[in-house]
Motif scaffolding. Sequence first.
Motif, short mmCIF file in Angstrom:
data_model
loop_
_atom_site.label_atom_id
_atom_site.label_comp_id
_atom_site.label_asym_id
_atom_site.label_seq_id
_atom_site.Cartn_x
_atom_site.Cartn_y
_atom_site.Cartn_z
N GLY A 174 -51.87 97.30 -43.92
CA GLY A 174 -50.87 97.22 -45.00
C GLY A 174 -51.09 96.00 -45.88
N THR A 175 -50.47 96.06 -47.03
CA THR A 175 -50.67 95.00 -48.03
C THR A 175 -49.43 94.13 -48.23
N GLY A 176 -48.30 94.59 -47.70
CA GLY A 176 -47.06 93.84 -47.94
C GLY A 176 -46.52 94.07 -49.33
N GLY B 33 -45.45 97.42 -50.39
CA GLY B 33 -44.58 98.61 -50.43
C GLY B 33 -43.11 98.28 -50.68
N LEU B 34 -42.53 97.41 -49.86
CA LEU B 34 -41.10 97.12 -50.00
C LEU B 34 -40.78 96.34 -51.28
N LYS C 195 -44.66 104.70 -39.84
CA LYS C 195 -45.72 103.77 -39.44
C LYS C 195 -45.26 102.84 -38.30
N ASP D 218 -34.79 104.36 -38.50
CA ASP D 218 -35.81 104.70 -37.49
C ASP D 218 -35.49 104.01 -36.18
N ASN E 165 -43.07 103.86 -44.11
CA ASN E 165 -42.91 102.70 -43.24
C ASN E 165 -42.24 103.09 -41.93
N GLN F 111 -45.65 90.13 -48.41
CA GLN F 111 -45.05 89.60 -47.19
C GLN F 111 -44.95 90.68 -46.14
N GLN F 112 -45.33 90.29 -44.94
CA GLN F 112 -45.13 91.17 -43.80
C GLN F 112 -44.30 90.39 -42.79
N ALA F 113 -43.66 91.13 -41.85
CA ALA F 113 -42.74 90.44 -40.94
C ALA F 113 -43.44 89.28 -40.24
N ILE G 149 -48.49 91.95 -37.55
CA ILE G 149 -48.29 93.27 -38.17
C ILE G 149 -49.58 93.72 -38.85
N VAL H 287 -39.29 90.47 -45.92
CA VAL H 287 -40.09 91.69 -46.04
C VAL H 287 -40.04 92.31 -47.44
P1 ADP Z 1 -46.76 96.93 -45.60
O1 ADP Z 1 -46.05 98.02 -44.88
O2 ADP Z 1 -47.88 97.38 -46.45
O3 ADP Z 1 -47.05 95.78 -44.74
P2 ADP Z 1 -44.22 96.70 -46.90
O4 ADP Z 1 -43.79 95.86 -48.06
O5 ADP Z 1 -43.95 98.14 -46.99
O6 ADP Z 1 -45.70 96.36 -46.68
O7 ADP Z 1 -43.48 96.13 -45.65
C1 ADP Z 1 -43.46 94.77 -45.41
C2 ADP Z 1 -43.26 94.47 -43.97
O8 ADP Z 1 -41.94 94.85 -43.59
C3 ADP Z 1 -44.14 95.26 -43.04
O9 ADP Z 1 -45.41 94.63 -42.92
C4 ADP Z 1 -43.33 95.18 -41.76
O10 ADP Z 1 -43.51 93.93 -41.14
C5 ADP Z 1 -41.90 95.25 -42.24
N1 ADP Z 1 -41.38 96.63 -42.19
C6 ADP Z 1 -41.27 97.49 -43.24
N2 ADP Z 1 -40.69 98.63 -42.84
C7 ADP Z 1 -40.43 98.51 -41.52
C8 ADP Z 1 -39.82 99.33 -40.55
N3 ADP Z 1 -39.36 100.55 -40.84
N4 ADP Z 1 -39.72 98.86 -39.27
C9 ADP Z 1 -40.16 97.63 -38.98
N5 ADP Z 1 -40.74 96.80 -39.85
C10 ADP Z 1 -40.86 97.21 -41.12
#
Ligand code: ADP
Length: 781
Positions: free
Chosen positions: A605-607, A609-610, A551, A575, A548, A593-595, A599, A588
């Motif tokens: 992305g799928t939302g 990862g986190l 990315k 970062d 992330n 969920q994405q921000a 995004i 997030v």
């Molecule tokens: P994805 O990356 O597949 O969208 P994640 O669950 O990894 O899903 O992340 C969710 C959201 O969190 C991302 O879509 C992004 O909006 C935000 N995000 C995650 N990591 C970062 C980061 N290092 N800097 C900024 N935004 C981030």
Amino acid sequence: MNKGFKPSEKNLDEFQRYKYAIDQHSIVAITDKQGRITEVNDKFCQLSQYSREELIGQDHRIINSGHHTKEFFKDLYKTIHSGRVWKGEIKNRAKDGSFYWVATTITPLFNNEGDITSFIAVRTEITENKRIEKALSDSERKLQNANQQFKIATSAANIGIWERDLILNKTYLDKISCSLHGIKNKDSMKLSDKSWYDFIHPEDILRVRKNYEELLRSKNQFEINYRVIRKDQSLKYIKSYGIVERDEKGVALRMIGALIDETKQRQTEKILLEREENYRRENKLLEESQAVAKLGGWELDIETGNLYWTTETYRIHDTSPEEFNPTVDAGVGYFLPESKRIISEALEVAMSEGKGYDLILETYTTKGRKITVRTTCKVTFVDNKPAKLGGIFQDISDQVLKEDELKNAKEKAEENDRLKSAFLANMRHEIRTPLNAVIGFSKQLVNPETTETERKEFGRYVINGANQLLSLIEDITSFSLLETNQVHVNESEVNINQLLRDLEVQFKPEAETRGLNINLANALPDYESVINTDNSKLSRIITNLLSNALKFTHKGEIKFGYTVKETNLIFFVEDTGIGISPENKAKVFDSFQQADGSIRRTYGGTGLGLSICKGLIEVIGGKIWVESTLGKGSTFYFSIPFKQVVQTKELFANEELNSGIPTILIAEDQFINFHYLKVIFQKRFECDILHAANGEEAVKLFKSNPKIDLVLMDISMPIMDGFDAANLINQLNSEVPIIAQTGYDIESNEKYSPDIFSGYISKPIDQEKLFAKISIHVSID
Ligand code: ADP
């Protein structure tokens, strides 16, 4: 009829003797024909207390008591004037006013012609007789009265009287007793001992019999309660009192007693008891249901200011009547500021205008617990003026909480629904993109016109696409496993320094191609960095965070590493990327969920990862959070339990002692340089490598690892440089060779001493030269 006494000359003497005798016994008076007293004897004078002089010439009215009627005397005079003797009892009055009774016989006296000349009255005092007679008649009357009163009383009180002749074995019951037993009067006489027991309730017979026998044997009085079953089967509650009469030898002759019908009283008692029981039960139920519903009540007397709370109201306030005296001020005082304002106003309106209320407010309890309550008020008026306020006081905190939870759950369900649709649409895109590459370039691979260089390039695209698809499948699998609680911890000893260094090496190339720096900062030396944890999960989490970071960062650097905080290790991935707005920070970590919407369009992305990271961290017992400034960058932190493997140091040493393969300590602050050396060493010969990031660490490691065969010492390092470190190591063990590695001209440095260093090698390091140098000291074949 008695004829008057007419004395002749010859028996005058005799008369005198009689007179004497009479005088001794009787009261005698002689009157003339007109009734005037001509002669009285001494007894007359004594009794009447008049002197003879006072009496002579008077008539009998002098001693008239006024007790007798005129007719009485008329009859008396009529009798004696007709020549007959009169006998009767007369009440007279003495001179001092006292009365006396006399039995009187008045005899007329005649002359020779047969005419009445005088009367002789002979009296005997009978005052005492009269008194006794009166007393007797009085007591008889009293007895009669008492009897009558007794009868009235017993019948009014419904008291039955009974008698039992123990000699004749006969029982007599009066009218009331008969009616109590439900039998006719005439049958009562036939009651034998046995049939009397027939009336008694079976459960009471034994007790009554015992009492009866005891009574006959030794007691004289008794009192017993029992039940009678009447002929019509109705039940009577009887209280029986009695006494036993005995002869002089103590043999019981008869028993007399009274029966009191206590049926009504018992029934009333029973009803009262039932009512009381019902009341108690209802009260208990009410209290219980109030406790379950947390529903209390209150009442306020406006005039006296007396405030009444029900038990539950005290309980809601976390107190009791013993601990707390409720007043309006105290009650209102516990409300939170805004609620206090509302309730004060509402109370004032209720008291002055008689308007009730129904409010939901927040208050503290006496123990400082914050609760939400519903409080209502109804006004009671007296003379058109508000007199009393009262209403319910209910703790609805749970209800409010549940409502909030329900609302949140509903919102979440709606959001999930929306996310699911968005996810499906997105997934289609996420799958199609790499799949397009795989299909498209695979076709090109088998196209004979494709050149060798193209084939290599297309091959890379295919592998890339396939890898993307693979990681997508992995994400989805992990997500569903986490969702269904099927992810388990698999702990082993992990050297986290090593793990992070491997990740640095893995991510370095991509970072460099994107013009980004990547820096690792490990908090512990290697020998302290072995912990018990789930290796693959930890690696997966950091990989996700680093992916992330890469990315979402376009320029600047990515730092990662960990710190030790009490019993936890806090990992961080920092970062200088696009950052996350405060309102999106919590979001997030939720799945899918994405921000924000942009995004997806920009970064894909799928939302997931986190949310996977969060799930995995929670499984291994930690937490994840983020600090971020939009446009400036983000730092993701996560904690895991620091389960250090304490014997690490010894383990390191022991392993090396036992292994028989050379151990080389490389002191190098630039990790990539260390890594380079490590890789070339391990490719060439079997060895154990230890890493120190500065001079101080190098000395520490040297001290704790007696099996070190060679030290490769970088000269310029933070904290402690290579010269000082080599000096200290040499002091510890001058046998172990130390080879300096430096980019500068070492020999011209005054700190350089050939006694301490076994040689040096210049940077950039030439592999062969290096091996040549070290082969003098360790076996590299
Ligand atoms: P994805 O990356 O597949 O969208 P994640 O669950 O990894 O899903 O992340 C969710 C959201 O969190 C991302 O879509 C992004 O909006 C935000 N995000 C995650 N990591 C970062 C980061 N290092 N800097 C900024 N935004 C981030």
